[in-house]
Scaffold this active site. Sequence first.
Site, PDB file in Angstrom:
ATOM      1  N   ASP A  48       0.956  -1.329   0.016  1.00  0.00           N
ATOM      2  CA  ASP A  48       0.042  -0.088   0.055  1.00  0.00           C
ATOM      3  C   ASP A  48       0.817   1.385   0.132  1.00  0.00           C
ATOM      4  OD1 ASP A  48      -2.877   0.938   0.812  1.00  0.00           O
ATOM      5  OD2 ASP A  48      -1.526   2.353   1.793  1.00  0.00           O
ATOM      6  N   TYR A  53       3.339   9.820  -0.753  1.00  0.00           N
ATOM      7  CA  TYR A  53       4.454   9.281   0.116  1.00  0.00           C
ATOM      8  C   TYR A  53       5.681   9.322  -0.459  1.00  0.00           C
ATOM      9  CZ  TYR A  53       0.323   6.734   2.348  1.00  0.00           C
ATOM     10  OH  TYR A  53      -0.719   6.078   2.810  1.00  0.00           O
ATOM     11  N   LYS A  78      -2.685   5.838  -4.692  1.00  0.00           N
ATOM     12  CA  LYS A  78      -3.612   6.773  -4.061  1.00  0.00           C
ATOM     13  C   LYS A  78      -3.703   8.094  -5.152  1.00  0.00           C
ATOM     14  CE  LYS A  78      -3.475   4.657   0.255  1.00  0.00           C
ATOM     15  NZ  LYS A  78      -2.077   4.624   0.815  1.00  0.00           N
ATOM     16  N   HIS A 111      -7.507   9.643  -2.088  1.00  0.00           N
ATOM     17  CA  HIS A 111      -6.836   9.640  -0.743  1.00  0.00           C
ATOM     18  C   HIS A 111      -7.627  10.110   0.546  1.00  0.00           C
ATOM     19  CE1 HIS A 111      -2.497   9.082   0.869  1.00  0.00           C
ATOM     20  NE2 HIS A 111      -3.140   9.131   1.763  1.00  0.00           N
TER      21      HIS A 111
HETATM   22  P1  NAD Z   1       0.683   1.682  11.977  1.00  0.00           P
HETATM   23  O1  NAD Z   1      -0.531   1.639  12.958  1.00  0.00           O
HETATM   24  O2  NAD Z   1       0.837   0.622  11.093  1.00  0.00           O
HETATM   25  O3  NAD Z   1       1.876   2.058  12.784  1.00  0.00           O
HETATM   26  C1  NAD Z   1       3.311   2.072  12.394  1.00  0.00           C
HETATM   27  C2  NAD Z   1       3.946   2.099  13.376  1.00  0.00           C
HETATM   28  O4  NAD Z   1       3.789   1.239  14.537  1.00  0.00           O
HETATM   29  C3  NAD Z   1       5.474   2.030  13.243  1.00  0.00           C
HETATM   30  O5  NAD Z   1       6.200   3.187  12.819  1.00  0.00           O
HETATM   31  C4  NAD Z   1       6.176   1.486  14.427  1.00  0.00           C
HETATM   32  O6  NAD Z   1       6.500   2.493  15.150  1.00  0.00           O
HETATM   33  C5  NAD Z   1       4.773   0.745  15.093  1.00  0.00           C
HETATM   34  N1  NAD Z   1       5.078  -0.916  14.840  1.00  0.00           N
HETATM   35  C6  NAD Z   1       4.898  -1.379  13.728  1.00  0.00           C
HETATM   36  N2  NAD Z   1       5.226  -2.720  14.079  1.00  0.00           N
HETATM   37  C7  NAD Z   1       5.155  -2.883  15.340  1.00  0.00           C
HETATM   38  C8  NAD Z   1       5.443  -4.094  16.031  1.00  0.00           C
HETATM   39  N3  NAD Z   1       5.336  -5.336  15.610  1.00  0.00           N
HETATM   40  N4  NAD Z   1       5.831  -3.855  17.503  1.00  0.00           N
HETATM   41  C9  NAD Z   1       5.532  -2.597  17.884  1.00  0.00           C
HETATM   42  N5  NAD Z   1       5.392  -1.589  17.186  1.00  0.00           N
HETATM   43  C10 NAD Z   1       5.306  -1.727  15.744  1.00  0.00           C
HETATM   44  O7  NAD Z   1       0.519   3.099  11.255  1.00  0.00           O
HETATM   45  P2  NAD Z   1       0.533   3.551   9.737  1.00  0.00           P
HETATM   46  O8  NAD Z   1       1.857   3.370   9.060  1.00  0.00           O
HETATM   47  O9  NAD Z   1       0.106   5.033   9.584  1.00  0.00           O
HETATM   48  O10 NAD Z   1      -0.532   2.849   8.886  1.00  0.00           O
HETATM   49  C11 NAD Z   1      -0.203   1.501   8.322  1.00  0.00           C
HETATM   50  C12 NAD Z   1      -0.418   1.963   6.635  1.00  0.00           C
HETATM   51  O11 NAD Z   1      -1.569   2.480   6.260  1.00  0.00           O
HETATM   52  C13 NAD Z   1       0.522   3.042   6.168  1.00  0.00           C
HETATM   53  O12 NAD Z   1       2.054   2.541   5.930  1.00  0.00           O
HETATM   54  C14 NAD Z   1      -0.269   3.370   5.103  1.00  0.00           C
HETATM   55  O13 NAD Z   1       0.117   2.375   3.995  1.00  0.00           O
HETATM   56  C15 NAD Z   1      -1.475   3.402   5.216  1.00  0.00           C
HETATM   57  N6  NAD Z   1      -2.114   4.715   5.718  1.00  0.00           N
HETATM   58  C16 NAD Z   1      -2.917   5.503   5.093  1.00  0.00           C
HETATM   59  C17 NAD Z   1      -3.524   6.667   5.313  1.00  0.00           C
HETATM   60  C18 NAD Z   1      -4.694   7.191   4.365  1.00  0.00           C
HETATM   61  O14 NAD Z   1      -5.345   8.411   4.711  1.00  0.00           O
HETATM   62  N7  NAD Z   1      -5.260   6.350   3.617  1.00  0.00           N
HETATM   63  C19 NAD Z   1      -3.229   7.334   6.390  1.00  0.00           C
HETATM   64  C20 NAD Z   1      -2.071   6.887   7.108  1.00  0.00           C
HETATM   65  C21 NAD Z   1      -1.481   5.255   6.811  1.00  0.00           C
END
Ligand code: NAD
Length: 278
Positions: A48, A53, A78, A111
């Site tokens: 994704d 990004y 997106k 998005h």
């Molecule tokens: P997430 O909830 O996946 O959190 C990521 C953070 O969680 C990492 O930086 C790390 O610090 C922590 N983490 C990850 N794995 C872990 C583990 N096993 N143990 C402990 N901590 C851990 O948040 P995200 O990255 O914002 O969301 C996932 C994906 O969603 C993004 O990478 C993106 O592709 C998508 N996203 C989309 C939008 C949108 O507006 N459509 C917004 C934000 C994110």
Amino acid sequence: MGSMTVPTLTLNDGNEIPQLGFGVFLVDPADTERIVADALEIGYRHIDTAAIYGNEEGVGRAIAASGIPRDELFITTKLWNAAQGTQSAYDAIDISLEKLGLDQVDLYLIHWPTPKRDLYVESWKALEQIKADGKTTSIGVSNFLVEYLERLATETDTIPAVNQIELHPYHQRPAETAYGHDHGIVTESWGPLGQGKYPLLELPEVTSAAAAHERTPAQVVLRWHIQQGHVIFPKSNNRARIAENFALFDFELTPDEQAAIGALERAGRVGGDPQEVN
Ligand code: NAD
């Protein structure tokens, strides 16, 4: 079929989406090729990304270098807010495909609705055409509230295949998930771990289930999403965590554990307000 096989969900257009993928929000463009290569090596087949990004080229390089057949991969990107509208959306998908080195993506999303611009209906019609042109297999939206989904249903011919929204145990989006359930829209949870901004991984409801299954708290929260029927793509730069987040299909939360995590709802948004991001 090993125990680690990622299940797929069938979208309302008949296409299949792997329920677990790898998200690359805030993955540095300079590191993206290496980190996505790690994810592909671990077994992820769903990535994704998004134009905003800034790392579509790195995703594309990792895909090309992997040698994995294109039809085994599911790639989402997106349309950014500044490119909403018809002509700019047509240009934006071409730019994304060029950066990704692909002829088509599997899923193309609006998005954010950016309601003050009031261009999402026009953008959605452009996405319908982009799909008809074969540049994406499926089309969907992100950060859409029910009122925006209703407007698409009234004013256009296509129901989105997915709605990608902030969703985690503190912010479970009952209105959007119920609408999705009723209209065949798959819910994708972004920020599935609350982006690390809440102590989700320290809550007793989570740590007790983790201890009971000899899993990590992150695996328990991610497994909760899977059992709710959501698509997820947790992000990490760390190879060990990327592997940990992939190991979700050889244990199951009990109905009581699932319900205890479900009771954590507190309308706790960590990201932007869909009405205000414009
Ligand atoms: P997430 O909830 O996946 O959190 C990521 C953070 O969680 C990492 O930086 C790390 O610090 C922590 N983490 C990850 N794995 C872990 C583990 N096993 N143990 C402990 N901590 C851990 O948040 P995200 O990255 O914002 O969301 C996932 C994906 O969603 C993004 O990478 C993106 O592709 C998508 N996203 C989309 C939008 C949108 O507006 N459509 C917004 C934000 C994110």
